[in-house]
Design an enzyme around this catalytic site. Structure first.
Site, PDB file in Angstrom:
ATOM      1  CG  ASN A 162       0.827  -7.894 -10.160  1.00 34.18           C
ATOM      2  OD1 ASN A 162       1.454  -8.170 -11.197  1.00 34.18           O
ATOM      3  ND2 ASN A 162       0.752  -6.661  -9.683  1.00 34.18           N
ATOM      4  CG  ASP A 206       3.337  -4.812   3.462  1.00 38.47           C
ATOM      5  OD1 ASP A 206       3.804  -5.576   4.315  1.00 38.47           O
ATOM      6  OD2 ASP A 206       3.903  -3.754   3.111  1.00 38.47           O
ATOM      7  CE1 TYR A 236       5.636   1.969   3.429  1.00 41.31           C
ATOM      8  CE2 TYR A 236       3.720   0.530   3.288  1.00 41.31           C
ATOM      9  CZ  TYR A 236       5.089   0.711   3.240  1.00 41.31           C
ATOM     10  OH  TYR A 236       5.907  -0.362   3.008  1.00 41.31           O
ATOM     11  CE  LYS A 277       6.384  -3.059   5.814  1.00 44.73           C
ATOM     12  NZ  LYS A 277       5.073  -2.695   5.267  1.00 44.73           N
ATOM     13  CG  HIS A 326       9.493   0.372   7.900  1.00 42.03           C
ATOM     14  ND1 HIS A 326       8.370   1.121   7.640  1.00 42.03           N
ATOM     15  CD2 HIS A 326       9.948  -0.008   6.685  1.00 42.03           C
ATOM     16  CE1 HIS A 326       8.164   1.182   6.334  1.00 42.03           C
ATOM     17  NE2 HIS A 326       9.109   0.515   5.732  1.00 42.03           N
ATOM     18  CB  SER A 377      -0.955  -3.027  -9.411  1.00 41.20           C
ATOM     19  OG  SER A 377      -1.556  -2.515 -10.598  1.00 41.20           O
ATOM     20  CB  THR A 415      -0.950   0.022   1.212  1.00 39.25           C
ATOM     21  OG1 THR A 415      -0.177  -0.015   2.424  1.00 39.25           O
ATOM     22  CG2 THR A 415      -1.897  -1.170   1.186  1.00 39.25           C
TER      23      THR A 415
END
Length: 307
Positions: free
Chosen positions: A265, A46, A51, A76, A109, A256, A22
């Site tokens: 995928n 994930d 992020y 993470k 991380h 994606s 993500t």
């Protein structure tokens, strides 16, 4: 040859072998992508505090009414939260953002601590990242406590060197269940894969299709050997790269935002021995996520090992 849809962890849990990364997913796309990925068959998402989109993802999961007991949520711990007294609050924030009671997997991380309170990537006057003296094992002990408290089912690491993996495995009460690292034919990580298999550490590959974080660099799916195997099997080059990792027993988290690519995928086959060897014999080397290049030369030790 069809591949198993899950990978067994040392805890007995089974992580879906194919997940959705993500990172850099735009807020306006999240609802659509989460729903489309679920419809394709993705059950592993994930995420990471760094992020900056976990709250958006939590809302998307809620809006799509996805059943929590059928989801695998990975997040993470960011580098600024390594001090033991900050690990719990960081995890609590992620739980609030994702609107869940527990994480299936919580990863460290990076194997280093940044100075807290100066933004996500604090830098000194020379451009180097400002580091904090927090031993990895101290952070790990606080992560072990999250398992004891039921907030996290499994704990693991990302981007560790082989030496750091050996040291942590020796010291840890709860051994790392997963190591997530960059891996593709241009960065095959043979020695790390051997170590993880020997010590029953499951693996997840990020950037499984290669390239750099900023989109530049060599494109592994354009490699002629990959193209030859793809043509032989009637698959796309991307599918060959993903199957190469799955055949090695490594989970994958391709990214994606396009429905067709999400389906492409979600591969359902493994490579035979001849094709596996052909891809593994590729000699070109390139690292797309280089901490030293992006964060500062004081981090070169993270990428000095053979690829």
């Amino acid at each position: 040859m069809e591949h198993p849809r899950t990978i067994l962890l040392s805890s007995g849990d089974q992580v879906p072998a194919i997940g959705l990364e993500t990172y850099l997913t735009k807020p306006g796309d999240v609802d659509r992508i989460i729903a489309e990925a679920w419809n394709v068959g993705y059950r592993h998402f994930d995420c990471a505090a760094y992020y900056g989109n976990e709250a958006t993802i939590g809302n998307a999961i809620k809006n799509a009414q996805l059943p929590r007991n059928q989801l695998w949520l990975t997040s993470k711990l960011w580098n600024t939260e390594h001090a033991p007294d900050r690990v719990g609050p960081a995890c609590d924030q992620t739980l609030r953002d994702l609107q869940c009671q527990y994480l299936d997997l919580y990863l460290m991380h990076f194997p280093l601590a940044f100075v807290h309170g100066k933004g996500p990537i604090p830098r000194d006057a020379h451009g180097n990242v400002e580091l904090e003296d927090v031993p990895i094992i101290d952070t790990w002990r606080a992560m072990e406590a999250l398992v004891d408290q039921g907030k996290v089912k499994n704990i693991g690491v990302c981007n560790f060197t082989l030496g750091q993996m050996r040291e942590l495995h020796t010291q840890a009460r709860i051994k790392p269940a997963v190591h997530q690292f960059e891996c593709n034919p241009y960065l095959p990580q043979h020695r790390m894969v051997d170590f993880c298999k020997e010590h029953n550490v499951a693996m997840t590959a990020y950037r499984p299709l290669g390239g750099q974080v900023d989109g530049n660099g060599p494109v592994v799916r354009d490699d002629p050997t990959v193209g030859q195997v793809a043509q032989k099997l009637g698959k796309t080059p991307a599918q060959i790269l993903l199957a190469w990792l799955l055949t090695r027993g490594i989970a994958i988290i391709p990214k994606s935002t396009h429905p067709d690519r999400l389906r492409e995928n979600f591969v359902d086959f493994l490579l035979g021995p001849e094709d596996l060897q052909a891809i593994s014999a590729i000699l070109r080397r390139h690292r797309g996520c280089d901490p030293a290049a992006r964060l500062g030369p004081n981090l070169t030790y993270l990428t000095k090992e053979p690829m």
